[in-house]
Design an enzyme around this catalytic site. Structure first.
Site, PDB file in Angstrom:
ATOM      1  N   PRO A  67      37.955  37.511  47.497  1.00  0.00           N
ATOM      2  CA  PRO A  67      38.687  36.251  47.283  1.00  0.00           C
ATOM      3  C   PRO A  67      38.278  35.080  48.180  1.00  0.00           C
ATOM      4  CG  PRO A  67      40.215  38.101  47.329  1.00  0.00           C
ATOM      5  CD  PRO A  67      38.876  38.633  47.729  1.00  0.00           C
ATOM      6  N   THR A  97      32.828  33.203  46.540  1.00  0.00           N
ATOM      7  CA  THR A  97      32.742  31.781  46.877  1.00  0.00           C
ATOM      8  C   THR A  97      33.437  31.593  48.222  1.00  0.00           C
ATOM      9  OG1 THR A  97      32.840  31.159  44.548  1.00  0.00           O
ATOM     10  CG2 THR A  97      33.346  29.437  46.148  1.00  0.00           C
ATOM     11  N   LYS A 172      26.943  25.684  45.096  1.00  0.00           N
ATOM     12  CA  LYS A 172      28.147  26.002  44.309  1.00  0.00           C
ATOM     13  C   LYS A 172      29.228  24.925  44.506  1.00  0.00           C
ATOM     14  CE  LYS A 172      31.687  28.464  42.695  1.00  0.00           C
ATOM     15  NZ  LYS A 172      31.924  28.953  41.390  1.00  0.00           N
ATOM     16  N   LYS A 247      40.605  25.635  45.366  1.00  0.00           N
ATOM     17  CA  LYS A 247      39.904  26.343  46.455  1.00  0.00           C
ATOM     18  C   LYS A 247      38.509  25.730  46.652  1.00  0.00           C
ATOM     19  CE  LYS A 247      37.438  30.587  47.409  1.00  0.00           C
ATOM     20  NZ  LYS A 247      36.944  31.859  46.917  1.00  0.00           N
TER      21      LYS A 247
HETATM   22  P1  NAD Z   1      40.302  38.471  42.170  1.00  0.00           P
HETATM   23  O1  NAD Z   1      41.411  38.165  43.099  1.00  0.00           O
HETATM   24  O2  NAD Z   1      40.587  38.782  40.737  1.00  0.00           O
HETATM   25  O3  NAD Z   1      39.439  39.724  42.748  1.00  0.00           O
HETATM   26  C1  NAD Z   1      39.204  39.952  44.112  1.00  0.00           C
HETATM   27  C2  NAD Z   1      39.323  41.449  44.352  1.00  0.00           C
HETATM   28  O4  NAD Z   1      38.988  41.719  45.717  1.00  0.00           O
HETATM   29  C3  NAD Z   1      40.741  41.995  44.133  1.00  0.00           C
HETATM   30  O5  NAD Z   1      40.699  43.051  43.201  1.00  0.00           O
HETATM   31  C4  NAD Z   1      41.182  42.454  45.534  1.00  0.00           C
HETATM   32  O6  NAD Z   1      42.016  43.584  45.510  1.00  0.00           O
HETATM   33  C5  NAD Z   1      39.839  42.771  46.159  1.00  0.00           C
HETATM   34  N1  NAD Z   1      39.867  42.768  47.625  1.00  0.00           N
HETATM   35  C6  NAD Z   1      40.420  41.864  48.462  1.00  0.00           C
HETATM   36  N2  NAD Z   1      40.200  42.207  49.750  1.00  0.00           N
HETATM   37  C7  NAD Z   1      39.474  43.355  49.721  1.00  0.00           C
HETATM   38  C8  NAD Z   1      38.935  44.191  50.729  1.00  0.00           C
HETATM   39  N3  NAD Z   1      39.074  43.928  52.021  1.00  0.00           N
HETATM   40  N4  NAD Z   1      38.262  45.287  50.331  1.00  0.00           N
HETATM   41  C9  NAD Z   1      38.096  45.576  49.021  1.00  0.00           C
HETATM   42  N5  NAD Z   1      38.584  44.820  48.022  1.00  0.00           N
HETATM   43  C10 NAD Z   1      39.253  43.720  48.369  1.00  0.00           C
HETATM   44  O7  NAD Z   1      39.270  37.257  42.285  1.00  0.00           O
HETATM   45  P2  NAD Z   1      38.103  36.852  41.253  1.00  0.00           P
HETATM   46  O8  NAD Z   1      38.630  35.908  40.251  1.00  0.00           O
HETATM   47  O9  NAD Z   1      37.395  38.087  40.819  1.00  0.00           O
HETATM   48  O10 NAD Z   1      37.159  35.995  42.228  1.00  0.00           O
HETATM   49  C11 NAD Z   1      36.322  36.612  43.195  1.00  0.00           C
HETATM   50  C12 NAD Z   1      35.438  35.553  43.804  1.00  0.00           C
HETATM   51  O11 NAD Z   1      34.675  34.905  42.774  1.00  0.00           O
HETATM   52  C13 NAD Z   1      36.222  34.445  44.526  1.00  0.00           C
HETATM   53  O12 NAD Z   1      35.534  34.109  45.704  1.00  0.00           O
HETATM   54  C14 NAD Z   1      36.217  33.311  43.512  1.00  0.00           C
HETATM   55  O13 NAD Z   1      36.328  32.039  44.122  1.00  0.00           O
HETATM   56  C15 NAD Z   1      34.869  33.506  42.841  1.00  0.00           C
HETATM   57  N6  NAD Z   1      34.760  32.980  41.478  1.00  0.00           N
HETATM   58  C16 NAD Z   1      35.748  33.229  40.563  1.00  0.00           C
HETATM   59  C17 NAD Z   1      35.621  32.730  39.264  1.00  0.00           C
HETATM   60  C18 NAD Z   1      36.694  32.987  38.231  1.00  0.00           C
HETATM   61  O14 NAD Z   1      36.657  32.347  37.177  1.00  0.00           O
HETATM   62  N7  NAD Z   1      37.629  33.894  38.467  1.00  0.00           N
HETATM   63  C19 NAD Z   1      34.488  31.999  38.909  1.00  0.00           C
HETATM   64  C20 NAD Z   1      33.472  31.804  39.837  1.00  0.00           C
HETATM   65  C21 NAD Z   1      33.628  32.299  41.135  1.00  0.00           C
END
Ligand code: NAD
Length: 298
Positions: A67, A97, A172, A247
């Protein structure tokens, strides 16, 4: 393709990415703090581990999709000290990100231990992660970025090297700041047209063939009823959440402060998205970012 990959963070994005690595023939060991995320990973063909440390044992490549930057630094350096458990012939690819400073800290700490690491944030949302059509923007040494390419190709369609450590995050941030600016601008122009009696579909058609044409207008029209298959036509559900755009705009403002850059348009877009998030009785943070059109609506 027999490389052993540890995948950490199987949320909205990571789940699809890990599944695509499995489909390409990699052997993937997954770890997430949430049991439900691990069950889904197992269903898509990953082996599962009960800790991040267990997941990286014997891994040749470690991919993380987490995250935020604090979590990335805590995992690799401060709390879990994952870098101490990773073989120094392995390659770390962090796709989260985060601020460029977080990426540089992780990559420097890896380098101190002789481990190659890159930042590789993505463009494209949950659908692109599932479809394997993400764009990756990499930062790090040329050799490390080149070594990451075959792994990233299993999850994406376009792989770029932006420069040295942290450069992927800078690319990004710049991209998403511009996305927020042209989305708010597009919503603003369409509302001005509607307020003056124009049909938004007709105005969109005109601007698409004129100098106002841009990606938001072309692929992601924010006004309901103008374009098929976009979040605007689905009550702004799905797509890219306002909270995630906030964010990224926050990271852009931090970066502009650090480099003493002037980013008045980015600052305005961030404020508009903040106002929109808190506008009305409900928190609009989970709506798609094109819902900024609602904020302009009379
Ligand atoms: P999300 O919250 O759905 O997934 C993050 C996962 O990380 C969760 O399942 C959480 O349990 C896990 N997690 C957190 N801390 C942890 C740890 N210490 N050990 C193991 N697992 C852990 O978030 P997302 O939407 O998948 O986004 C992930 C990244 O991608 C972010 O940085 C976000 O900004 C980026 N991003 C997201 C999108 C989008 O559309 N969702 C698009 C581009 C970039």
């Amino acid at each position: 393709m027999s490389k052993n990959i540890a995948f950490i963070g199987l949320g909205n994005m990571g789940a699809g990415m890990a599944a695509n690595l499995v489909k390409t023939g990699f052997s993937v060991t997954a770890f997430d703090l949430l049991p439900a995320a691990l069950e889904a990973a197992a269903a898509s063909g990953c082996d599962t581990a009960s800790s991040a440390i267990e997941a990286v044992a014997g891994a040749e490549v470690i991919v993380s999709m987490l995250p935020n930057g604090q979590i990335v630094e805590d995992l690799y350096i401060h709390q879990d000290k994952l870098l101490d458990a990773i073989d120094n012939s392995a390659l770390v690819i962090d796709c989260s990100t985060v601020a460029p400073a977080n990426a540089r800290a992780m990559i420097a700490a890896a380098s101190e231990r002789g481990i190659a690491a890159i930042d590789a944030p993505v463009s494209g949302g949950v659908a692109a992660a599932a479809a394997g059509s993400l764009a990756f923007m990499c930062g790090g040494e040329e050799s490390a970025c080149a070594a990451a390419k075959p792994i990233l190709e299993a999850m994406g369609a376009n792989i770029f090297r932006a420069g040295e450590a942290g450069a992927g995050q800078v690319a990004k941030i710049c991209n998403n700041m511009l996305l927020a600016i042209h989305m708010t601008g597009t919503a603003e122009a369409l509302q001005l047209g509607m307020d003056n009696g124009l049909d938004p579909a007709v105005l969109s058609e005109i601007m698409l063939k004129s100098s106002g044409c841009n990606w938001s207008l072309e692929k992601y029209n924010p006004v309901p009823g103008v374009m098929e298959g976009v979040p605007a036509n689905n009550n702004y559900q799905g797509g890219f959440m306002v909270d995630l755009m906030l964010k990224d705009l926050g990271l852009a403002m931090e970066a502009s402060l650090a480099s003493k850059s002037s980013t008045p348009m980015g600052a305005a877009a961030r404020n508009l998205y903040n106002l929109h998030k808190n506008n009305g009785a409900a928190d609009n943070g989970s709506m798609d970012f094109s819902s900024i059109a609602e904020f302009y609506k009379r």
